[in-house]
Design an enzyme around this catalytic site. Sequence first.
Site, PDB file in Angstrom:
ATOM      1  N   ASP A  54       0.287   1.707  13.285  1.00  0.00           N
ATOM      2  CA  ASP A  54      -0.620   1.028  12.396  1.00  0.00           C
ATOM      3  C   ASP A  54      -0.975  -0.339  13.018  1.00  0.00           C
ATOM      4  O   ASP A  54      -2.054  -0.532  12.744  1.00  0.00           O
ATOM      5  CB  ASP A  54       0.135   0.642  10.973  1.00  0.00           C
ATOM      6  CG  ASP A  54       0.531   2.088  10.220  1.00  0.00           C
ATOM      7  OD1 ASP A  54      -0.090   2.523   9.367  1.00  0.00           O
ATOM      8  OD2 ASP A  54       1.298   2.772  10.734  1.00  0.00           O
ATOM      9  N   ASP A 152      -4.490   6.294   8.074  1.00  0.00           N
ATOM     10  CA  ASP A 152      -4.373   6.588   6.819  1.00  0.00           C
ATOM     11  C   ASP A 152      -3.521   7.778   6.725  1.00  0.00           C
ATOM     12  O   ASP A 152      -3.896   8.905   7.485  1.00  0.00           O
ATOM     13  CB  ASP A 152      -6.106   6.993   6.578  1.00  0.00           C
ATOM     14  CG  ASP A 152      -6.129   7.615   5.049  1.00  0.00           C
ATOM     15  OD1 ASP A 152      -5.518   6.853   3.841  1.00  0.00           O
ATOM     16  OD2 ASP A 152      -6.726   8.283   4.755  1.00  0.00           O
ATOM     17  N   THR A 154       0.136   7.446   6.445  1.00  0.00           N
ATOM     18  CA  THR A 154       1.080   7.102   7.462  1.00  0.00           C
ATOM     19  C   THR A 154       2.374   8.222   7.017  1.00  0.00           C
ATOM     20  O   THR A 154       3.075   8.446   7.953  1.00  0.00           O
ATOM     21  CB  THR A 154       1.704   5.941   7.031  1.00  0.00           C
ATOM     22  OG1 THR A 154       0.483   4.867   6.977  1.00  0.00           O
ATOM     23  CG2 THR A 154       2.852   5.313   8.112  1.00  0.00           C
ATOM     24  N   ASP A 295      -9.834   3.328   2.033  1.00  0.00           N
ATOM     25  CA  ASP A 295      -9.224   4.731   2.030  1.00  0.00           C
ATOM     26  C   ASP A 295     -10.300   5.636   1.499  1.00  0.00           C
ATOM     27  O   ASP A 295     -10.136   6.831   1.527  1.00  0.00           O
ATOM     28  CB  ASP A 295      -7.914   4.826   0.900  1.00  0.00           C
ATOM     29  CG  ASP A 295      -6.700   4.325   1.415  1.00  0.00           C
ATOM     30  OD1 ASP A 295      -6.581   4.563   2.753  1.00  0.00           O
ATOM     31  OD2 ASP A 295      -5.960   3.796   0.651  1.00  0.00           O
TER      32      ASP A 295
HETATM   33  N1  A2P Z   1       0.785   4.484  -4.974  1.00  0.00           N
HETATM   34  C1  A2P Z   1      -0.036   5.025  -4.253  1.00  0.00           C
HETATM   35  N2  A2P Z   1      -1.123   5.902  -5.012  1.00  0.00           N
HETATM   36  C2  A2P Z   1      -2.098   6.276  -4.246  1.00  0.00           C
HETATM   37  N3  A2P Z   1      -2.394   6.075  -3.073  1.00  0.00           N
HETATM   38  C3  A2P Z   1      -1.389   5.583  -2.244  1.00  0.00           C
HETATM   39  C4  A2P Z   1      -0.002   4.880  -2.984  1.00  0.00           C
HETATM   40  N4  A2P Z   1       0.510   4.408  -1.890  1.00  0.00           N
HETATM   41  C5  A2P Z   1      -0.358   4.406  -0.907  1.00  0.00           C
HETATM   42  N5  A2P Z   1      -1.383   5.295  -1.036  1.00  0.00           N
HETATM   43  C6  A2P Z   1      -2.359   5.633  -0.027  1.00  0.00           C
HETATM   44  O1  A2P Z   1      -2.904   6.604  -0.252  1.00  0.00           O
HETATM   45  C7  A2P Z   1      -3.596   7.088   1.045  1.00  0.00           C
HETATM   46  C8  A2P Z   1      -2.875   8.341   1.205  1.00  0.00           C
HETATM   47  O2  A2P Z   1      -3.529   9.471   0.430  1.00  0.00           O
HETATM   48  P1  A2P Z   1      -2.922  10.681   0.479  1.00  0.00           P
HETATM   49  O3  A2P Z   1      -1.663  10.919  -0.069  1.00  0.00           O
HETATM   50  O4  A2P Z   1      -4.311  11.573  -0.288  1.00  0.00           O
HETATM   51  O5  A2P Z   1      -3.006  11.211   2.060  1.00  0.00           O
HETATM   52  C9  A2P Z   1      -3.091   6.402   1.884  1.00  0.00           C
HETATM   53  O6  A2P Z   1      -4.263   5.537   2.147  1.00  0.00           O
HETATM   54  C10 A2P Z   1      -2.097   5.581   1.324  1.00  0.00           C
HETATM   55  O7  A2P Z   1      -1.935   4.345   2.220  1.00  0.00           O
HETATM   56  P2  A2P Z   1      -1.535   4.441   3.804  1.00  0.00           P
HETATM   57  O8  A2P Z   1      -2.903   4.481   4.793  1.00  0.00           O
HETATM   58  O9  A2P Z   1      -0.858   3.346   4.015  1.00  0.00           O
HETATM   59  O10 A2P Z   1      -0.985   5.826   4.477  1.00  0.00           O
HETATM   60 MG    MG Z   2      -4.921   4.696   3.912  1.00  0.00          MG
HETATM   61 MG    MG Z   3      -3.142   3.153   6.506  1.00  0.00          MG
HETATM   62 MG    MG Z   4      -0.373   1.770   4.512  1.00  0.00          MG
END
Ligand code: A2P
Ligand code: MG
Ligand code: MG
Ligand code: MG
Length: 358
Positions: A54, A152, A154, A295
Amino acid sequence: MFTRSIMSLAFSTEKQVAISAVRRACSLTASVFNRLVKSETSTKDDKSPVTVADYSAQAVISTMLAHAFPADSIVGEEDSSDLRAESGSDLRSRVIELANEALTADLALGDNAEWGIGPGQAKSPEQLLDAIDRGNFAGGRHGRMWTIDPIDGTKGFLRGEQYAVCVSLIVDAQVQLGVIGCPNLPVDPSKPDGDKGSLFVAVRGQGAHQMTLSGADPAPLTIPTFSLDELNLLESVESAHASHSFHDNVASNLGLTKPPTRMDSQAKYCALARGDGGVYIRMLTNSSYREKIWDHAPGVVLVEEAGGVISDFRGQPLDFGAGRTLGENLGILATGKKVYPSVLEAVKKVLSEQKSNV
Ligand SMILES: Nc1ncnc2c1ncn2[C@@H]1O[C@H](COP(=O)(O)O)[C@@H](O)[C@H]1OP(=O)(O)O
Ligand SMILES: [Mg+2]
Ligand SMILES: [Mg+2]
Ligand SMILES: [Mg+2]
């Protein structure tokens, strides 16, 4: 007589830089996954896993954007505070090494050394940490800003499933350009075991396209005109990120018979744009969580340019001018134009039933 600016397509340099940056970041993340050891995963304050990939992917993308467009602001997910801490020195060295490896790789077709890339263009640790922190912009309603989500999904990345490298350009709160790289997404949805690695590009007014990560086989995308009985929902894998039970209620309300497709990341928007799933739906599980602009921004322009509609659950457009988060928007719904009114009606019905049950 046409002037050059009228003849050349809007945002053509921005598009090329974003594609090039996403492609370099995708090679980096894919190579980190292949070498990933658990000890390289740290935990941020919000408990989401964040890896060397990341940080280093954000350093690469941000370095390239800053070289090409020094006046533009950047809203990026990560910041370098953990890397600058005494305890972060091992992680920092690894991030610097990986980012420089990606930045100094040979120029590919469409690359330009003026974007700070190519052999001999290694950056100092301070330059790379500063590049990560260039993403600290607070957002806002006016001017140009880029968004970067270096990985996106992770959690999908760590599971070896779907994740996406996502970049967008927002001008005066309207998303104009979106580039989403999906290293693990099959190029052809009908061949799930076939070649993987897809790139999705959309520029406002110029359509949405899919190509391979190396840029081969570009093809325009149009969301098919599904009827209600052909629809299925695209939802998050993580039940903590989105309310599967709310989504199930919407599906029953609409009389959908196909099961939902669960997929991490903005790959869901890509699947929708190429007709591999009919409705992107996202109901929060935690009312204090605010959706982040990085996102959704690339997904919005991709869906709209593929002929679809995206809004919140009240039918309002997503607001990219409220800062780093979407502010007052409630829920996210994206689907084809024909079925959108029925799906929105079902969502509103489930929302009001939920309220009357409280
Ligand atoms: N508590 C949360 N509620 C909703 N979305 C979240 C939460 N925590 C992280 N995310 C983010 O939701 C997205 C992932 O969505 P999905 O579950 O649909 O794949 C990512 O951007 C993730 O961050 P990250 O970019 O750090 O992975
Ligand atoms: Mg994300
Ligand atoms: Mg991310
Ligand atoms: Mg993240």
